[in-house]
Design a protein around this motif. Structure first.
Motif, mmCIF file in Angstrom:
data_model
loop_
_atom_site.group_PDB
_atom_site.id
_atom_site.type_symbol
_atom_site.label_atom_id
_atom_site.label_comp_id
_atom_site.label_asym_id
_atom_site.label_seq_id
_atom_site.Cartn_x
_atom_site.Cartn_y
_atom_site.Cartn_z
ATOM 1 N N UNK A 247 0.856 -1.180 0.000
ATOM 2 C CA UNK A 247 0.000 0.000 0.000
ATOM 3 C C UNK A 247 0.893 1.231 0.000
ATOM 4 N N UNK A 248 0.582 2.187 -0.894
ATOM 5 C CA UNK A 248 1.486 3.316 -1.098
ATOM 6 C C UNK A 248 0.725 4.636 -1.209
ATOM 7 N N UNK A 249 1.400 5.711 -0.846
ATOM 8 C CA UNK A 249 0.899 7.072 -1.071
ATOM 9 C C UNK A 249 1.294 7.470 -2.492
ATOM 10 N N UNK A 250 0.371 7.294 -3.413
ATOM 11 C CA UNK A 250 0.631 7.580 -4.825
ATOM 12 C C UNK A 250 -0.553 8.327 -5.420
ATOM 13 N N UNK A 251 -0.278 9.090 -6.456
ATOM 14 C CA UNK A 251 -1.315 9.790 -7.226
ATOM 15 C C UNK A 251 -1.196 9.301 -8.668
ATOM 16 N N UNK A 252 -1.971 8.295 -9.052
ATOM 17 C CA UNK A 252 -1.771 7.643 -10.353
ATOM 18 C C UNK A 252 -1.727 8.582 -11.552
ATOM 19 N N UNK A 253 -2.631 9.534 -11.626
ATOM 20 C CA UNK A 253 -2.638 10.424 -12.796
ATOM 21 C C UNK A 253 -1.354 11.237 -12.890
ATOM 22 N N UNK A 254 -0.838 11.666 -11.758
ATOM 23 C CA UNK A 254 0.354 12.485 -11.757
ATOM 24 C C UNK A 254 1.638 11.650 -11.807
ATOM 25 N N UNK A 255 1.573 10.413 -11.354
ATOM 26 C CA UNK A 255 2.787 9.629 -11.153
ATOM 27 C C UNK A 255 3.106 8.629 -12.256
ATOM 28 N N UNK A 256 2.226 8.473 -13.239
ATOM 29 C CA UNK A 256 2.438 7.416 -14.231
ATOM 30 C C UNK A 256 3.748 7.590 -14.984
ATOM 31 N N UNK A 257 4.055 8.820 -15.414
ATOM 32 C CA UNK A 257 5.299 9.051 -16.150
ATOM 33 C C UNK A 257 6.508 8.737 -15.267
ATOM 34 N N UNK A 258 6.459 9.168 -14.017
ATOM 35 C CA UNK A 258 7.576 8.917 -13.104
ATOM 36 C C UNK A 258 7.729 7.427 -12.824
ATOM 37 N N UNK A 259 6.614 6.729 -12.672
ATOM 38 C CA UNK A 259 6.679 5.289 -12.423
ATOM 39 C C UNK A 259 7.271 4.559 -13.626
ATOM 40 N N UNK A 260 6.890 4.989 -14.836
ATOM 41 C CA UNK A 260 7.441 4.370 -16.041
ATOM 42 C C UNK A 260 8.956 4.557 -16.085
ATOM 43 N N UNK A 261 9.415 5.750 -15.735
ATOM 44 C CA UNK A 261 10.853 6.009 -15.757
ATOM 45 C C UNK A 261 11.576 5.213 -14.677
ATOM 46 N N UNK A 262 10.951 5.056 -13.515
ATOM 47 C CA UNK A 262 11.550 4.245 -12.465
ATOM 48 C C UNK A 262 11.659 2.784 -12.902
ATOM 49 N N UNK A 263 10.601 2.273 -13.529
ATOM 50 C CA UNK A 263 10.632 0.891 -14.018
ATOM 51 C C UNK A 263 11.751 0.718 -15.044
ATOM 52 N N UNK A 264 11.915 1.707 -15.931
ATOM 53 C CA UNK A 264 13.012 1.653 -16.900
ATOM 54 C C UNK A 264 14.357 1.563 -16.188
ATOM 55 N N UNK A 265 14.514 2.322 -15.105
ATOM 56 C CA UNK A 265 15.775 2.306 -14.359
ATOM 57 C C UNK A 265 16.024 0.936 -13.734
ATOM 58 N N UNK A 266 14.964 0.310 -13.205
ATOM 59 C CA UNK A 266 15.109 -1.007 -12.583
ATOM 60 C C UNK A 266 15.463 -2.059 -13.634
ATOM 61 N N UNK A 267 14.778 -2.013 -14.790
ATOM 62 C CA UNK A 267 15.062 -2.984 -15.858
ATOM 63 C C UNK A 267 16.467 -2.768 -16.410
ATOM 64 N N UNK A 268 16.866 -1.505 -16.585
ATOM 65 C CA UNK A 268 18.203 -1.207 -17.096
ATOM 66 C C UNK A 268 19.275 -1.733 -16.147
ATOM 67 N N UNK A 269 19.038 -1.589 -14.838
ATOM 68 C CA UNK A 269 19.996 -2.077 -13.853
ATOM 69 C C UNK A 269 20.120 -3.590 -13.928
ATOM 70 N N UNK A 270 18.965 -4.279 -14.078
ATOM 71 C CA UNK A 270 18.985 -5.741 -14.171
ATOM 72 C C UNK A 270 19.677 -6.206 -15.446
ATOM 73 N N UNK A 271 19.393 -5.509 -16.558
ATOM 74 C CA UNK A 271 20.022 -5.864 -17.827
ATOM 75 C C UNK A 271 21.526 -5.629 -17.782
ATOM 76 N N UNK A 272 21.942 -4.525 -17.174
ATOM 77 C CA UNK A 272 23.362 -4.209 -17.077
ATOM 78 C C UNK A 272 24.090 -5.285 -16.269
ATOM 79 N N UNK A 273 23.437 -5.787 -15.242
ATOM 80 C CA UNK A 273 24.030 -6.855 -14.438
ATOM 81 C C UNK A 273 24.261 -8.098 -15.296
ATOM 82 N N UNK A 274 23.278 -8.436 -16.146
ATOM 83 C CA UNK A 274 23.430 -9.587 -17.035
ATOM 84 C C UNK A 274 24.584 -9.364 -18.011
ATOM 85 N N UNK A 275 24.662 -8.166 -18.551
ATOM 86 C CA UNK A 275 25.677 -7.893 -19.569
ATOM 87 C C UNK A 275 27.094 -7.862 -18.994
ATOM 88 N N UNK A 276 27.213 -7.644 -17.686
ATOM 89 C CA UNK A 276 28.539 -7.634 -17.071
ATOM 90 C C UNK A 276 29.055 -9.034 -16.752
#
Length: 277
Positions: A247-276
């Protein structure tokens, strides 16, 4: 006897993913934004008919500031090395609410939602499970677990990206979720774990156990114990009450872009780990 089940905290993720969530965009710190965010849950007419938030001037900021997100090198997603990893599983990130959660949100003047992942692109199975289990429908008063109504009506809110993500991004918008295509070799459970850890500073659990949250509850005449939520679970050893930590304090309409960018950062970190490797 305390029969609540607790789970161990996952190892901390990098400061780049945890530190930024402690910062907020104060320019968007308005009750109107919070009200609009909660009203986005109104895909259900019953939820849409609920009264608006009470005016609470001291309500803490809830929107995420996209300016403070960890930087993501989007060229990674367009690189030959990334494409060579191959396509893995596709998962869906959703944000959901219910009548019971709305009842907690209103006196506090802040929107509260459940956030999580569903394997595949169909989130209805996950929502059905939340309804069947009445997720977060219990709170603890002293030694007694009390069941509250309204936690069997979970519905997903709309997550709409105002602008398509950059070319190569693993994130795309669905009507009620963000679809994430993972590279082969990345475990969806790891993405879930890391993102939930990154969002921890916005968790209801973090809020209610901190001094600011305790003070805000006092100002709103809300018993902080009601914000520590549990889910009843019948086992062979009797009924257990694990804590509901998504359960989180979030505002979906305002936070969707930020959440998408955060998810990109998490996936990029995981991918970078694989590539190393």
């Amino acid at each position: 006897m305390n029969n609540a089940i607790t789970t161990e905290l996952t190892p901390p993720v990098s400061a780049a993913l945890t530190g930024w969530l402690a910062l907020t965009n104060h320019e968007r710190r308005t009750l109107q934004a919070a009200m609009a965010a909660l009203q986005s849950l109104g895909q259900s007419s019953a939820l849409a008919s609920q009264p608006a938030f009470n005016a609470v001037p001291s309500a803490p900021a809830t929107t995420l500031s996209i300016d403070t997100l960890p930087a993501v090198d989007l060229e990674l997603f367009r690189s030959e090395a990334y494409r060579a990893l191959g396509q893995g599983e596709t998962i869906a990130f959703y944000i959901a609410g219910c009548r019971g959660l709305l009842g907690l949100s209103q006196p506090l003047g802040i929107p509260i939602y459940k956030a999580g992942f569903s394997r595949g692109l169909t989130i209805e199975t996950r929502l059905a499970h939340l309804r069947q289990s009445a997720y977060a429908g219990v709170w603890k008063s002293g030694a007694e677990h009390k069941v509250e109504a309204g936690f069997d009506s979970w519905e997903a809110t709309v997550l709409r990206l105002e602008h398509p993500r950059p070319a190569g991004s693993p994130v795309r918008s669905l009507p009620q979720a963000l679809a994430i295509t993972l590279p082969a070799g990345v475990d969806p459970l790891d993405i879930d774990r890391v993102l939930m850890q990154a969002l921890a500073p916005r968790s209801l659990q973090h809020f209610v156990t901190g001094d600011a949250g305790q003070a805000h509850c006092g100002a709103c005449a809300v018993d902080p114990a009601r914000l520590r939520r549990f889910t009843a679970r019948d086992t062979k050893r009797g009924r257990k009450f694990p804590e509901s930590k998504e359960l989180f304090r979030l505002a979906p309409r305002q936070d969707t872009e930020a959440l998408a960018q955060l998810i990109e950062a998490v996936v990029a970190d995981a991918a970078s780990t694989l590539l190393r490797r």
